[in-house]
Structures are given as C-alpha cells and as structure tokens.
Design an enzyme around this catalytic site. Sequence first.
Site: not given
Length: 378
Positions: A58, A112, A185, A210
Amino acid sequence: MTQQDIRTKLVHAGERRGLPEAQPVATPIYASATFTYESMADIDQVFSGEKQGFIYTRYGNPTTAALEEAVRAVEEGATACAYATGMAAVHAALLACDLRSGSTVLASQDVYGATTSLLNSILVNFGVKTVHVDFSDLDTVRAKARELRPQVLIAETISNPLLKVCDIEACVQIAHENGARLIVDNTFASPYLCQPLKLGADMVVHSATKYLSGHADAMGGLVISRDEMDAPALFSVMKLVGGVLGVWEAHEILRGLKTLALRMERQCENASKLASYLKENRKIGRVHYPGQGALVSIELSDDTRDAAFRFMDGLKMCVRSTSLGDVFTSVLHPATASHRDLLPARRRELGIVDSLVRISVGIESIDDIIADIEQALA
Ligand code: PLP
C-alpha cells in the site's frame, strides 16, 4: 536447523531466495503485500526514509513503481503516483491540490460524468464548491476565474463525447493569473498525442484503463505532476485513502505502454479515414472529429434513440462497450451511458442528442471497420 515439519515447509520452502545474477528484461510482478529485510535495523532505516526500499505494497511496490516511472518519463513530469482506477486518480489529484472547506473548483462542463459527480455529490459535502463552464469559451473561463478565484481548474484534453480540444496553454495562463492550479485529464489524448505538463499544466490525470493499457483487461489511474513538491500529498492519498493499483494491473498497463505509439498511430489513421467516410454517408447527420485522436462521434440523420440503438445492435464486429481506447473498435451511446443521469434538457444544452454514438476506433483493418459500420447503417 532441525528438519522442518511438512506444515512449515509448505509455508516457507522456496520463498525469499536471493535474486539470481541475471537481470529480468521485463519487470516481474512482485506479488507480495509486504517486504522483509535482514535485520530490524534495516527495516527501521527504510521506515525512516534513510534507506530506499519497499515495506508494504500500500506504500509502494516495485512493479507499480516501474509503471509510475515509465508514465512520469513519458509525460515529462517530476513525480507520478498510481491508483486503482482513473477515478481514484482524479480524486487524488484534487486532494493533492489542497482542496479544503471554502475552496472553489472551476471545472469544464464537459468533464467525465463521474468527475462531475465526485465534485458535486461528494466533495461538496466537505465544503468544496464547483462551478462548471464551457472551457471552449475562454472569455467566460477567464471571467469566472477572476470572479471566483478558484483553487483548481480542471479540464480534459479532448472532451467526451463531443471531442472538443482544450486550449491548454490558454487555460494554464488563466489558472496561473488567478493563483489556481490546472489539472488536465489526458485520458482521451494519451501522452502520445499530447503532454499537458509541457504546455504548463500543473497535474495530469489518466484513466489507464483506456489507451495506456489498451486491451480492456485492466483498470488503473495515474497522476503525474510537474512539481516534485506534490509527491508527498499524492503519496499520502495513495497510502491513507488506500486506492492502490494492484500489481497485476500495474504489469498489464506497463506492458500496454510499450505498444502505445504503435496502437495510437494505427488508431488515429483509422479514425481519420473513418471520419472521411462518415462525412459522405447520407445516414449520418453530423460527424464530430477534431482532426486528431482516435475517437469519432456521430449524430444520425434520424435523430432518435431508436435509430442509434438499431445501428449499434446491427454492428457485427465493433463492440458495444462502455469504455474506449482499446485495440478493438467500440461504440457507446452517451445519452444512455455516460450522460444517462442528466436531465434530457441539460443533455440537449450540452449537445448530446439522442442519436449521438461515440466510436472508439481500434487497430483492425479500416476496410473491415467501415464495412461493419456500413452494413449496420444500412
Ligand atoms: N477520466 C475520463 C476522461 C474517463 O473517460 C474515465 C472513464 O471513462 C475516467 C476518468 C475514470 O476512469 P476509470 O473508469 O478508470 O475510473
């Protein structure tokens, strides 16, 4: 050591062997949640930062670190941090800009849908106000920035689904004149087409799900900053919110990156040819194609949801899918997918008509892509 019991051997045998002298040519998947050292003194030094190393996945992992370094280098940033999804990355970038109660975000009206919801249904509860404007209207962006003195401006390089290209340099100027930071973005362009940090943006976000991964088999997100000073904040969100990228996904995305240039070249070339074909087709009312990138959006002459569904159902090769940027051509109906939660009037205001279909163009033969679309239109 005395002979170990089978129950002990099953747990320890073969583990933690030293690395062979040979260097692996591809980064291995370090599928380990935790890391050990020869002594407690070593562990103490790694915890304190005196010695470089990994402790707990983590907080960082060698496979994920390799991906972070690759994307940092490609985007030409100072630091990068990976997260479990693109949304976790958007969230991290916003928090790393030190948003707090009373802060304002000036966001493109086209960001988005989940980014809009994150701002307006979660961060709003912590006192962060968001104002959306059309970022293609720079005068309005400038006027709103002067009026609101936002802490952050956030926009996308190429907007979804109408594919408007952001003037990043102008937005940088507006942001910096008003003491704000600009987050871009860059998911739709990918670093192959645009590197916003080089244009002056402060942070870049990717949904690595993507183009970076490109094969629809991994989810991930990245934030890259131009300023090393952002590293502790980005790291803290990773460590304390815990939306860490899995090592298997980090490996898939790192592998995907290696072919990004090849995929983008073919996908962009295909998109350009497809856009030219579609402009000549009488069944198409309007083609949205910014002249670059691998996405093309179309409005049908019969501007109804039924016509869009009939066209999409008629496709035999192109995939009906709620994503983009994959090696295969895929189609999405924004009015019932990404923009489903908006009121119909607001959708119309944004130009998202009922027959709009977004096409993410893949690497297949352009002849096969056009043939499939042609038969579905017929
Ligand atoms: N940003 C953009 C532009 C996107 O299109 C998406 C997802 O479609 C995201 C962020 C969120 O990415 P993810 O689905 O990996 O969380």
